[in-house]
Motif scaffolding. Structure first.
Motif, PDB file in Angstrom:
ATOM      1  N   THR A 245      30.229  32.505 -35.165  1.00 34.31           N
ATOM      2  CA  THR A 245      30.011  32.355 -33.716  1.00 34.31           C
ATOM      3  C   THR A 245      30.370  30.922 -33.402  1.00 34.31           C
ATOM      4  O   THR A 245      30.026  30.029 -34.156  1.00 34.31           O
ATOM      5  N   SER A 246      31.061  30.819 -32.285  1.00 36.09           N
ATOM      6  CA  SER A 246      31.265  29.420 -31.869  1.00 36.09           C
ATOM      7  C   SER A 246      30.133  28.948 -30.557  1.00 36.09           C
ATOM      8  O   SER A 246      29.719  30.046 -29.784  1.00 36.09           O
ATOM      9  N   PHE A 247      29.925  27.655 -30.631  1.00 34.16           N
ATOM     10  CA  PHE A 247      28.847  27.134 -29.617  1.00 34.16           C
ATOM     11  C   PHE A 247      29.255  26.009 -28.857  1.00 34.16           C
ATOM     12  O   PHE A 247      30.089  25.176 -29.604  1.00 34.16           O
ATOM     13  N   ILE A 248      29.073  26.109 -27.627  1.00 36.12           N
ATOM     14  CA  ILE A 248      29.430  24.792 -26.762  1.00 36.12           C
ATOM     15  C   ILE A 248      28.139  24.170 -26.191  1.00 36.12           C
ATOM     16  O   ILE A 248      27.276  24.744 -25.907  1.00 36.12           O
ATOM     17  N   ALA A 249      28.516  22.895 -25.802  1.00 40.20           N
ATOM     18  CA  ALA A 249      27.454  22.160 -25.064  1.00 40.20           C
ATOM     19  C   ALA A 249      28.192  20.958 -24.394  1.00 40.20           C
ATOM     20  O   ALA A 249      28.862  20.402 -24.936  1.00 40.20           O
TER      21      ALA A 249
ATOM     22  N   GLU B  68      36.322  30.985 -47.293  1.00 36.94           N
ATOM     23  CA  GLU B  68      35.769  29.862 -46.667  1.00 36.94           C
ATOM     24  C   GLU B  68      36.993  29.275 -45.866  1.00 36.94           C
ATOM     25  O   GLU B  68      37.469  28.199 -46.290  1.00 36.94           O
ATOM     26  N   LEU B  69      37.343  29.812 -44.643  1.00 33.06           N
ATOM     27  CA  LEU B  69      38.434  29.262 -43.983  1.00 33.06           C
ATOM     28  C   LEU B  69      37.850  28.635 -42.622  1.00 33.06           C
ATOM     29  O   LEU B  69      38.478  28.693 -41.607  1.00 33.06           O
ATOM     30  N   LEU B  70      36.670  28.276 -42.763  1.00 36.82           N
ATOM     31  CA  LEU B  70      35.819  27.892 -41.130  1.00 36.82           C
ATOM     32  C   LEU B  70      36.080  26.528 -40.826  1.00 36.82           C
ATOM     33  O   LEU B  70      36.010  25.548 -41.776  1.00 36.82           O
ATOM     34  N   GLY B  71      36.314  26.301 -39.738  1.00 34.75           N
ATOM     35  CA  GLY B  71      36.360  24.917 -39.152  1.00 34.75           C
ATOM     36  C   GLY B  71      34.930  24.488 -38.261  1.00 34.75           C
ATOM     37  O   GLY B  71      34.279  25.201 -38.457  1.00 34.75           O
ATOM     38  N   SER B  72      34.967  23.283 -37.702  1.00 30.52           N
ATOM     39  CA  SER B  72      33.936  23.175 -37.009  1.00 30.52           C
ATOM     40  C   SER B  72      33.257  23.916 -35.873  1.00 30.52           C
ATOM     41  O   SER B  72      32.359  23.966 -35.634  1.00 30.52           O
ATOM     42  N   PHE B  73      34.463  24.579 -35.536  1.00 35.86           N
ATOM     43  CA  PHE B  73      34.345  25.332 -34.255  1.00 35.86           C
ATOM     44  C   PHE B  73      34.272  26.902 -34.555  1.00 35.86           C
ATOM     45  O   PHE B  73      34.283  27.851 -34.033  1.00 35.86           O
TER      46      PHE B  73
ATOM     47  N   ASP C 127      36.230  29.594 -35.725  1.00 32.13           N
ATOM     48  CA  ASP C 127      37.564  29.831 -35.816  1.00 32.13           C
ATOM     49  C   ASP C 127      38.897  29.020 -35.643  1.00 32.13           C
ATOM     50  O   ASP C 127      39.897  29.396 -35.894  1.00 32.13           O
ATOM     51  N   ASN C 128      38.407  27.637 -35.760  1.00 30.66           N
ATOM     52  CA  ASN C 128      39.540  26.765 -35.320  1.00 30.66           C
ATOM     53  C   ASN C 128      40.507  26.332 -36.630  1.00 30.66           C
ATOM     54  O   ASN C 128      41.308  25.577 -36.360  1.00 30.66           O
ATOM     55  N   GLU C 129      40.064  26.912 -37.745  1.00 30.62           N
ATOM     56  CA  GLU C 129      40.946  26.852 -38.966  1.00 30.62           C
ATOM     57  C   GLU C 129      41.901  28.061 -39.047  1.00 30.62           C
ATOM     58  O   GLU C 129      42.162  28.246 -40.389  1.00 30.62           O
ATOM     59  N   LEU C 130      41.755  28.782 -38.066  1.00 32.06           N
ATOM     60  CA  LEU C 130      42.413  30.212 -38.152  1.00 32.06           C
ATOM     61  C   LEU C 130      41.967  31.276 -39.143  1.00 32.06           C
ATOM     62  O   LEU C 130      42.486  31.904 -39.633  1.00 32.06           O
ATOM     63  N   SER C 131      40.513  31.159 -39.477  1.00 29.36           N
ATOM     64  CA  SER C 131      40.252  32.070 -40.160  1.00 29.36           C
ATOM     65  C   SER C 131      40.164  33.471 -39.839  1.00 29.36           C
ATOM     66  O   SER C 131      40.540  34.490 -40.591  1.00 29.36           O
TER      67      SER C 131
END
Lengths: 653, 653
Positions: free
Chosen positions: B462-466, B428-433, B435-439
């Motif tokens: 998967t990263s999402f943006i709005a 569990e190396l996931l950040g809010s985005f 991949d942003n904690e370098l998983s």
């Protein structure tokens, strides 16, 4: 003034063995340099880009970071000063596949590194044809200029998108396509001043307005492909008048010229292109009086004078007294005013009092005396000046030139306590924007010196504005150290600018202050609020542009139809006393085609100082839309209000 | 959580004599304050504004700078804390005539000065109905807030432009008119955080999206006019469910409420309005688990964690271990993976190796053991952790909770030298985005620990943006001291935000890395270029908005259909381990209605660090135009590319 020009020639060497003789030949034909790809399309470099992934050596692996000799076209440092590099055309950083665009980026990076190592002056990178491809290229450009080195990056674009229109891209490209792509690149790169343009001219040049817009961009080099060259009667390559005019404008800005002489040009003819370019450089159009005076001042930012707060230096007077037009017009105005005021019949018995307020070193006094002589009218002349240094010169002038016919008074015109009243009050307190050196406030103060039916010369002056595009001036302003640099006006002789629309009048000051009903003189308000102004001006623009600021001009009625003007359309020929004024924008605003630009301008005062505020809104005439009840314009962008409260720039009262 | 709320009532006192009893009465009815004009329309003040120039005393003269007692409605300092002032409605700073607008400005200035002298908390100024009138008002607002004092300036606007639509202005106003005028004001005032909104609700509230847009503005107070109030069966004033919902949202942000109870409201009923508002404040909707956890974190900017470079603190582990959802899902994923991997028949003879990489203080280890127990499968569990402090806790857990069934290893997962190979790699190396904690990079390094047919939990993310509008967050970012503040992402629990469109996926990472053809494990590239990503996303927006940044989210597939998500539409109910992430824009971009927003996003790396770059382009679908050959979209605005080369923000590898 004749300029030396660096002229290069485009070649397409495929290997180091080919490059040497081609450079040699170019030099023999009189070229300063060649432009060439740095690398050849060897299997290793191109395999990935040609889809042969299996054959491609991963470019990014450390062991493959160096070019091998057989990959290089340019492999000798002693050729560096004779070469401007062209980035590999097949390196497509807009490729869909990640591995493909990474390979392309790596190739570009390695080419840049190699060019930097050799010390090439520049590398040329092509601008994409489609808006959607610009961000990937802009990313590469931003990354490269952020680690700026000696080697410049030139982005190559053509003045019209012929390829785009003809090719399969036609469905998504309009004739402004290249310019729109270039604008997007500039926006994405944050208007970085180090992004330079390598502009390729086309045989069919765009219309004047579009051309003007291109020429206001930061152009490092211009490319003349075979298709733009005509042949004269003797078979020599020459350019059309319009192309010549473009080259002359660019040469005056030290832009380099790159020739592309394609087959079937005979070897013997290759030299003729550069000879022709150098001929143009050696024979520029004769400069106007103003240009001759202003050499070196083009696009140079000057702080506006503060003649009320500061005392001008003798050299400043010296420069402005040389104006060949202004004093002629002043003399004519005084002459006509004297003739109108005193009928011929009364000429020998009526003495008119002329007061020159802000007399400086006396040029207007001399002109008043001359006007009286010409008109054969009796005058008593007063010269009023607050600058104690100029006052010394006035006394000397009176003794040596005016034969003691002038009463010289050292005082602020607003404070002179006298019983004397003038028939004619002559002043020249005008700035580039008309009222920006506080002529209104000074003349308000001097108005008590005027007889009830007296005449002020000037009678009125009007300020004008126009939206302006100039990447050059934006960069100049951005480079200044002051944090208030973007909220300060500058006096500047425009050169690399594109005026986006005809100037419009924003307001007028008339002197003396008279009641609109009774026409009697009225006393100015103590709080100076009568000199507050506000104007909203609407400019309808056909073509897109990047707006960097607002150009300011003025014209003035000295007396009846005797006028002065610095408006481009009505400018007094040869007059150089005033350059235009620039009001910059903090953030450049992209104005799409067919938009409406509203400029709101304020002249404000608080008894101690006077200042300008300005803001820009961009609207569109609206097409009917499902969720719009009814409307005529739609907001699409706006600047902040600049210089609120005069916090960044002001003129002291 | 119940909030106290300040409730005011609008009154229209015409004189000081009237004001006293009205304040007294308002207090008796339970109101905290009244809003009232500060001045009355006496002859001197109003004459100029009513066109009676002759009768008007020039307001600006020094001798007239002070109000006389008979001009004032509020003339006692002891009432100041009970009053919010309303600027004179008849002071029209947009008047055409110079003398008229100067008189209006002077009146406003004097009112502001008087309010400041008394120490009023705020003054209310009306937003004009027409775009063309906004600059003059914006100028006044800018000037006033530039000399900011204790007294705030609230700009009053209504959620819909009923007056504008009904009145003669109908031809130039669409139903978005007020919002467009408010946006223009904000642009002209340079997005100054001190410009606050006093929002008047209408009986017909705009649709949810428009309402959401208003509620993302910096609202200081909300006005409830008589027209929004309903009557319940007992005749008491109440609000509709939609109005209640709005009030609840605003009360949670400490917005004040101003009631306007117009005639013929009986004296006895006046108190009921404030009682109802306080009833709402005392009975907020029950908070979700996440809200209860996150109280105080709304719109608070946090730097994203750097767990690879930094060692997390125990308290950070403590917080995240309380998540009621995440660990349940992880346990379920491991449970299903174990069941799939080892058939029931082989359960007693096959041992699966589970490695928990980045084990922290061990919560996932506990869940793995529990999953094995539930699945009745044999397991050998390894807990790998690089943080030496967490490693102590892991040993303690192993001794006291896991009964020494776990092999605890202190090492960086990328460097563990072992012959052991895992069936299941849990991380569990996931950040809010995502991949942003370098998983991606960590799991690349850990992949060698996995058997050829091994399973990674998570399997992908998967990263999402709005596109996001939030004046609040823009102001928060602008207030940070770092010069790189606008090019840095922030983890933030969104509250006063308007998400302009549904989020879109931008890219996905899958683990382990397998060949798309052979499905065999492939070794990651040494230069990490396979973890580079680029995405262009197109958002089509119906309504105009001010874009301040980009919201980032992620979802993840742990195993088959066992997932986690922080996307608003699919968010795992109650999970609070991850707030969204904000990528700000340096300069807010105004996006007109019916525009297309393109967001370009890059994930970049250079072996030492990983970072994001982002940029925004605004296009319009083009209407055919005389000078456009053919095109589908037209550029109207673009940001720069943010954080080029990761110069402002990055995550260390």
């Amino acid at each position: 003034m004749a300029k030396t020009v660096r002229v290069g020639i485009e070649i397409d060497a495929a290997s180091s063995a080919e490059l040497g003789p081609l450079i040699e030949s170019a030099k023999q034909h009189g070229y300063d340099y060649v432009t060439t790809p740095l690398t050849n399309r060897t299997r290793q470099l191109a395999a990935r880009l040609e889809g042969d992934a299996a054959a491609a050596v991963p470019l990014g692996l450390p062991e493959n970071r160096a070019f091998s000799l057989d990959q290089l076209v340019l492999d000798r440092v002693d050729w560096a000063s004779s070469v401007v590099g062209r980035h590999a055309a097949w390196a497509d950083v807009t490729a869909k596949d990640t591995a493909d665009y990474i390979a392309a980026e790596e190739l570009l990076q390695r080419e840049t590194a190699w060019a930097t190592h050799l010390g090439l002056p520049a590398m040329i990178l092509a601008l994409p044809d489609l808006l959607v491809d610009v961000p990937s290229v802009a990313r590469y450009v931003s990354q490269t200029i952020a680690t700026a080195s000696y080697t410049q990056l030139w982005v190559r674009a053509s003045t019209s998108n012929e390829a785009g229109i003809q090719g399969m891209a036609a469905a998504t490209v309009d004739e402004d396509g290249n310019w729109e792509c270039w604008s997007l690149l500039r926006l994405l790169c944050g208007h970085a001043p180090s992004v330079a343009l390598c502009l390729e001219l086309t045989a069919d040049l765009p219309d004047e307005e579009k051309l003007d817009r291109w020429l206001a961009e930061p152009i490092a080099a211009v490319v003349l492909p075979e298709s733009v060259w005509l042949r004269n009667a003797k078979g020599y390559p020459v350019l059309s008048r319009r192309h010549q005019a473009v080259i002359h404008r660019l040469l005056s800005r030290s832009v380099e010229v790159i020739v592309r002489a394609e087959a079937p040009v005979a070897e013997a003819q290759v030299a003729h292109y550069q000879q022709y370019v150098r001929h143009l450089a050696a024979n520029p159009p004769p400069p106007s009086h103003c240009e001759a005076f202003a050499t070196g001042y083009q696009d140079y930012l000057q702080a506006p004078l503060q003649p009320l707060m500061d005392n001008l230096e003798s050299s400043t007077y010296q420069v402005f007294e040389q104006d060949p037009v202004k004093y002629v017009q002043y003399e004519e105005a005084v002459y006509r005013a004297l003739c109108d005021r005193v009928p011929d019949a009364a000429a020998s018995e009526t003495t008119s009092v002329i007061m020159v307020v802000g007399a400086g070193r006396g040029p207007l006094v001399t002109r008043c005396l001359e006007a009286a002589r010409r008109a054969n009218r009796l005058v008593r002349v007063f010269a009023i000046e607050k600058n104690p240094n100029a006052y010394v010169t006035l006394q000397k002038m009176n003794k040596e030139v005016w034969r003691e016919r002038v009463t010289v008074v050292w005082t602020d015109m607003r404070e002179w306590d006298t019983e004397e009243r003038a028939d004619i009050l002559v002043s020249e307190l005008l700035g580039s924007f008309g009222d920006n050196e506080l002529s209104p406030e000074c003349l308000d103060g001097a108005q008590k010196l005027l007889k009830e039916d007296g005449i002020s010369i000037p009678a009125s002056y009007t300020s004008f504005i126009a939206p302006l595009s100039s990447a050059k001036l934006h960069a100049e302003v951005a480079a200044l150290p002051s944090p208030s640099r973007h909220e300060t006006p500058y006096v500047v002789l425009f050169s690399a600018v594109h005026q986006m629309a005809e100037p419009q009048a924003i307001w007028t000051f008339e002197h003396p202050l008279r009641s609109s009903k009774t026409h009697a003189l009225i006393e100015p308000r103590m709080d100076n609020k009568h000199n507050v102004r506000y104007s909203r001006n609407t400019f309808t623009l056909a073509q897109a542009a990047m707006m960097h600021g607002i150009a300011g001009y003025f014209d003035t009625v000295l007396y009846k139809d005797v006028t002065l003007s610095i408006l481009p359309s009505t400018a007094s020929e040869g007059m150089f006393s005033w350059f235009p004024i620039l009001f910059p924008l903090k953030n450049p605003i992209y104005v799409p085609s067919d938009a409406i630009v509203d400029v709101h301008f304020w002249r404000r005062t608080n008894c101690k100082k006077t200042w300008y505020e300005w803001s820009v809104m961009v609207y569109e005439p609206t097409a009917p839309s499902f969720n719009v009840v009814s409307s005529r314009r739609r907001l699409i962008a706006a600047s902040c209000i600049h210089n609120v409260n005069g916090e960044s720039s002001w003129i002291g009262l």
